[in-house]
Scaffold this motif. Structure first.
Motif, PDB file in Angstrom:
ATOM      1  N   ILE A 136     -59.947 -32.817 -13.910  1.00 16.65           N
ATOM      2  CA  ILE A 136     -59.101 -33.606 -13.024  1.00 16.65           C
ATOM      3  C   ILE A 136     -57.971 -34.214 -13.840  1.00 16.65           C
ATOM      4  O   ILE A 136     -58.205 -34.818 -14.885  1.00 16.65           O
ATOM      5  CB  ILE A 136     -59.901 -34.752 -12.354  1.00 16.65           C
ATOM      6  CG1 ILE A 136     -61.098 -34.204 -11.588  1.00 16.65           C
ATOM      7  CG2 ILE A 136     -58.993 -35.564 -11.432  1.00 16.65           C
ATOM      8  CD1 ILE A 136     -60.742 -33.316 -10.443  1.00 16.65           C
ATOM      9  N   GLU A 137     -56.746 -34.046 -13.373  1.00 15.63           N
ATOM     10  CA  GLU A 137     -55.585 -34.698 -13.965  1.00 15.63           C
ATOM     11  C   GLU A 137     -54.952 -35.571 -12.888  1.00 15.63           C
ATOM     12  O   GLU A 137     -54.865 -35.165 -11.722  1.00 15.63           O
ATOM     13  CB  GLU A 137     -54.584 -33.668 -14.472  1.00 15.63           C
ATOM     14  CG  GLU A 137     -55.146 -32.772 -15.566  1.00 15.63           C
ATOM     15  CD  GLU A 137     -54.204 -31.634 -15.933  1.00 15.63           C
ATOM     16  OE1 GLU A 137     -53.162 -31.487 -15.257  1.00 15.63           O
ATOM     17  OE2 GLU A 137     -54.512 -30.903 -16.875  1.00 15.63           O
ATOM     18  N   ILE A 138     -54.525 -36.753 -13.261  1.00 17.29           N
ATOM     19  CA  ILE A 138     -53.976 -37.709 -12.292  1.00 17.29           C
ATOM     20  C   ILE A 138     -52.658 -38.261 -12.800  1.00 17.29           C
ATOM     21  O   ILE A 138     -52.560 -38.700 -13.947  1.00 17.29           O
ATOM     22  CB  ILE A 138     -54.968 -38.864 -12.038  1.00 17.29           C
ATOM     23  CG1 ILE A 138     -56.257 -38.327 -11.402  1.00 17.29           C
ATOM     24  CG2 ILE A 138     -54.345 -39.939 -11.146  1.00 17.29           C
ATOM     25  CD1 ILE A 138     -57.362 -39.350 -11.304  1.00 17.29           C
ATOM     26  N   THR A 139     -51.654 -38.224 -11.942  1.00 16.68           N
ATOM     27  CA  THR A 139     -50.358 -38.825 -12.243  1.00 16.68           C
ATOM     28  C   THR A 139     -50.074 -39.897 -11.194  1.00 16.68           C
ATOM     29  O   THR A 139     -50.327 -39.691 -10.005  1.00 16.68           O
ATOM     30  CB  THR A 139     -49.233 -37.776 -12.214  1.00 16.68           C
ATOM     31  OG1 THR A 139     -49.436 -36.866 -13.294  1.00 16.68           O
ATOM     32  CG2 THR A 139     -47.873 -38.420 -12.372  1.00 16.68           C
ATOM     33  N   LEU A 140     -49.571 -41.022 -11.634  1.00 22.06           N
ATOM     34  CA  LEU A 140     -49.226 -42.127 -10.740  1.00 22.06           C
ATOM     35  C   LEU A 140     -47.708 -42.284 -10.662  1.00 22.06           C
ATOM     36  O   LEU A 140     -47.032 -42.326 -11.690  1.00 22.06           O
ATOM     37  CB  LEU A 140     -49.850 -43.435 -11.237  1.00 22.06           C
ATOM     38  CG  LEU A 140     -51.369 -43.435 -11.471  1.00 22.06           C
ATOM     39  CD1 LEU A 140     -51.810 -44.802 -12.003  1.00 22.06           C
ATOM     40  CD2 LEU A 140     -52.120 -43.077 -10.207  1.00 22.06           C
ATOM     41  N   ILE A 141     -47.196 -42.381  -9.448  1.00 23.15           N
ATOM     42  CA  ILE A 141     -45.760 -42.594  -9.231  1.00 23.15           C
ATOM     43  C   ILE A 141     -45.595 -43.914  -8.488  1.00 23.15           C
ATOM     44  O   ILE A 141     -46.206 -44.119  -7.434  1.00 23.15           O
ATOM     45  CB  ILE A 141     -45.144 -41.458  -8.388  1.00 23.15           C
ATOM     46  CG1 ILE A 141     -45.352 -40.111  -9.072  1.00 23.15           C
ATOM     47  CG2 ILE A 141     -43.663 -41.711  -8.136  1.00 23.15           C
ATOM     48  CD1 ILE A 141     -44.884 -38.944  -8.232  1.00 23.15           C
ATOM     49  N   GLY A 206     -41.592 -37.082  -8.795  1.00 24.55           N
ATOM     50  CA  GLY A 206     -42.613 -36.107  -8.460  1.00 24.55           C
ATOM     51  C   GLY A 206     -42.396 -34.792  -9.168  1.00 24.55           C
ATOM     52  O   GLY A 206     -43.341 -34.103  -9.527  1.00 24.55           O
ATOM     53  N   ALA A 207     -41.132 -34.426  -9.376  1.00 23.59           N
ATOM     54  CA  ALA A 207     -40.833 -33.177 -10.079  1.00 23.59           C
ATOM     55  C   ALA A 207     -41.335 -33.246 -11.511  1.00 23.59           C
ATOM     56  O   ALA A 207     -41.904 -32.296 -12.038  1.00 23.59           O
ATOM     57  CB  ALA A 207     -39.337 -32.905 -10.051  1.00 23.59           C
ATOM     58  N   THR A 265     -48.634 -41.493  -5.151  1.00 22.40           N
ATOM     59  CA  THR A 265     -47.643 -42.554  -5.057  1.00 22.40           C
ATOM     60  C   THR A 265     -48.401 -43.846  -4.790  1.00 22.40           C
ATOM     61  O   THR A 265     -49.179 -43.933  -3.831  1.00 22.40           O
ATOM     62  CB  THR A 265     -46.646 -42.283  -3.925  1.00 22.40           C
ATOM     63  OG1 THR A 265     -45.926 -41.080  -4.219  1.00 22.40           O
ATOM     64  CG2 THR A 265     -45.647 -43.426  -3.809  1.00 22.40           C
ATOM     65  N   VAL A 266     -48.189 -44.833  -5.650  1.00 24.68           N
ATOM     66  CA  VAL A 266     -48.916 -46.100  -5.560  1.00 24.68           C
ATOM     67  C   VAL A 266     -47.954 -47.195  -5.113  1.00 24.68           C
ATOM     68  O   VAL A 266     -46.918 -47.428  -5.740  1.00 24.68           O
ATOM     69  CB  VAL A 266     -49.547 -46.468  -6.910  1.00 24.68           C
ATOM     70  CG1 VAL A 266     -50.353 -47.763  -6.792  1.00 24.68           C
ATOM     71  CG2 VAL A 266     -50.435 -45.337  -7.414  1.00 24.68           C
ATOM     72  N   THR A 267     -48.295 -47.865  -4.022  1.00 28.70           N
ATOM     73  CA  THR A 267     -47.488 -48.970  -3.497  1.00 28.70           C
ATOM     74  C   THR A 267     -48.357 -50.217  -3.448  1.00 28.70           C
ATOM     75  O   THR A 267     -49.574 -50.142  -3.679  1.00 28.70           O
ATOM     76  CB  THR A 267     -46.972 -48.646  -2.083  1.00 28.70           C
ATOM     77  OG1 THR A 267     -48.043 -48.855  -1.142  1.00 28.70           O
ATOM     78  CG2 THR A 267     -46.471 -47.199  -1.982  1.00 28.70           C
ATOM     79  N   ILE A 271     -52.379 -46.166  -1.644  1.00 26.48           N
ATOM     80  CA  ILE A 271     -52.207 -45.081  -2.608  1.00 26.48           C
ATOM     81  C   ILE A 271     -52.190 -43.789  -1.793  1.00 26.48           C
ATOM     82  O   ILE A 271     -53.110 -43.521  -1.011  1.00 26.48           O
ATOM     83  CB  ILE A 271     -53.327 -45.069  -3.671  1.00 26.48           C
ATOM     84  CG1 ILE A 271     -53.170 -43.858  -4.589  1.00 26.48           C
ATOM     85  CG2 ILE A 271     -54.706 -45.118  -3.049  1.00 26.48           C
ATOM     86  CD1 ILE A 271     -54.106 -43.893  -5.788  1.00 26.48           C
ATOM     87  N   LYS A 272     -51.144 -43.009  -1.936  1.00 33.41           N
ATOM     88  CA  LYS A 272     -50.944 -41.818  -1.109  1.00 33.41           C
ATOM     89  C   LYS A 272     -50.857 -40.573  -1.986  1.00 33.41           C
ATOM     90  O   LYS A 272     -50.183 -40.575  -3.019  1.00 33.41           O
ATOM     91  CB  LYS A 272     -49.662 -41.955  -0.286  1.00 33.41           C
ATOM     92  CG  LYS A 272     -49.297 -40.715   0.521  1.00 33.41           C
ATOM     93  CD  LYS A 272     -48.030 -40.930   1.319  1.00 33.41           C
ATOM     94  CE  LYS A 272     -47.525 -39.641   1.944  1.00 33.41           C
ATOM     95  NZ  LYS A 272     -48.516 -38.971   2.769  1.00 33.41           N
TER      96      LYS A 272
END
Length: 293
Positions: A136-141, A206-207, A265-267, A271-272
């Motif tokens: 699992i890899e996770i990126t937060l924007i 996101g890119a 995407t974290v607001t 979290i979406k």
């Protein structure tokens, strides 16, 4: 070499233990019992110390095979007590994979080299390890509150984020004769590995997220049931605010030997899942985009 992507790169992380057994091709009789080897990096394995044991080809040059494993096993394996090749081993990923060493220990690897005889001229033998788990890899924007564009998070807000994968199976049983794996039943959580560079895992675009900047962890392959809380993000810089991502309708299936990159995407309120990429090999190549359910 272990065919990896991320922390273990193209070889087993230096200092990790590998266990190997030698058995005769004709009747499976033991040629040598448990042999403890240590990864030295760059694809090299050696005995644990300079005075470690050595093993040789059979006197009659009869064919034999080597089985080798790397993992965090429940069973006791000992070179001094001459542990024979076991039928199975139970592997459990560590709950805290936030360090490179713990992440590497959690990675279940298997190799089997058959038909070994004395080569002419003498040459080293290569063990090709394969991954037996999912990655699992996770990126937060950082993003804006969907109800108020003036309330938003920045990369600074997310730079110290603590990310946990929760409500997941954490153990699996490996069969050493063929490398097959059966997922276990123990449920727990896993804290993902984060680079010492606080920017890793957090990005504005996101890119960019599709190409780099991720947190990582390994898990046994499994299916996460629909509506199950799966990802937990805690923000210390925001009074330890905690947000959860739930598996969508249809759940999430994690396949063996496959890596998944979740871009969130974290607001301040939600979290979406912005994008999900998957790949059936850990080798770097084009990743297919999977739309959110």
């Amino acid at each position: 070499d272990a065919d990896t992507y991320g922390t273990q790169s193209t070889s087993i992380y230096a200092g990790q233990t590998v266990w190997a057994w030698g058995n005769m091709t004709s009747d499976d009789a033991s040629h040598f019992t448990a042999w403890q080897l240590t990864a030295r990096g760059a694809g090299q394995l050696s005995t644990t110390d300079l005075n470690g044991s050595s093993h040789y080809y059979p006197d009659n040059n009869e064919s034999f095979y080597i089985t080798a494993v790397h993992g965090h096993f429940s069973e006791t394996i000992s070179e001094s007590s001459s542990t024979s090749l076991p039928a199975t081993l139970t592997h459990t990923v560590l709950a805290d994979q936030s360090t490179a060493d713990n992440y590497a220990q959690s990675d279940l690897l298997y190799a089997k080299l058959t038909g070994i005889t004395v080569p002419e001229p003498l040459a080293a033998k290569t063990l090709d390890f394969s991954h037996k788990l999912s990655k699992i890899e996770i990126t937060l924007i950082p993003g804006s509150d969907p109800n108020s564009s003036t309330i938003s998070y920045s990369t600074t807000d997310l730079s110290d984020a603590i990310v946990d994968i929760i409500n997941v199976k954490t153990d699996a049983t490996l069969t050493l004769s063929d490398g097959s794996v059966v997922a276990g039943s123990t449920t727990g959580s896993v804290r993902v590995k984060k680079s010492t560079d606080t920017s890793v895992g957090v990005t504005e675009s996101g890119a960019e997220a599709a190409n780099y900047n991720w947190l990582e962890a390994v898990l046994p392959f499994q299916t996460i049931a629909a509506t199950t809380a799966f990802i937990q993000v805690t923000l210390p810089s925001r009074n330890n605010r905690t947000l959860f991502y739930q598996a969508p309708t249809g759940g999430i299936t994690l396949a063996q030997g496959t890596r998944y990159r979740f871009v969130f995407t974290v607001t301040p309120t939600v979290i979406k899942l912005s994008a999900l990429y998957y790949q059936s090999s850990y080798e770097e190549q084009t990743i297919e985009v999977v739309p959110e359910a």
